[in-house]
Design a protein around this motif. Structure first.
Motif: not given
Length: 123
Positions: A2-9, A27-31, A86-99
């Motif tokens: 994912t192009d993180l600059t193409a997202l809004g936050y 949620i963001t990787a930071y969160a 698999s809620p851990e996807l949010v940790n491992s891939d927050p901008f991809g599979e963890g949407w």
């Protein structure tokens, strides 16, 4: 990737990817890092009407419970079944599979750019 600059936050640490009239939200990787290991998600059901800025779900981790805010007004059209199982996807891939959810939005607020979000978090 994912192009993180193409997202809004948001200042509440959600990211938004707009595709036509549908916004994919997570949620963001930071969160995710601040929350720690995510073990459970309480997400709004499909068909739920959302009002931007309101709490619409919870994200439970081994350390705490965080709130999911709606960054847009609209209707939930899809929740991610993979993170329910698999809620851990949010940790491992927050901008991809963890949407988390997809929302057909009626209004899109002004969102932070990637640079503005990085300045907010000091990342």
């Amino acid at each position: 990737m994912t192009d993180l600059t193409a997202l809004g936050y948001t200042a509440e640490h959600e990211w938004v990817k707009v595709d036509g009239s549908v916004a994919t939200i997570g949620i963001t990787a930071y969160a995710a890092a601040q929350l720690g290991d995510i073990v459970y998600l309480d997400l709004p059901a499909e068909g739920t009407e959302l009002s931007g800025g309101t709490v619409v779900g919870e994200i439970e981790s081994t350390k705490s419970v965080g709130e999911l805010f709606a960054p847009v007004d609209g209707t939930v059209v899809e929740t991610n079944p993979a993170v329910a199982d698999s809620p851990e996807l949010v940790n491992s891939d927050p901008f991809g599979e963890g949407w988390l959810i997809k929302v057909e939005f009626t209004a899109l607020p002004t969102l932070l750019t990637a640079a503005e979000y990085a300045a907010l978090t000091g990342e």
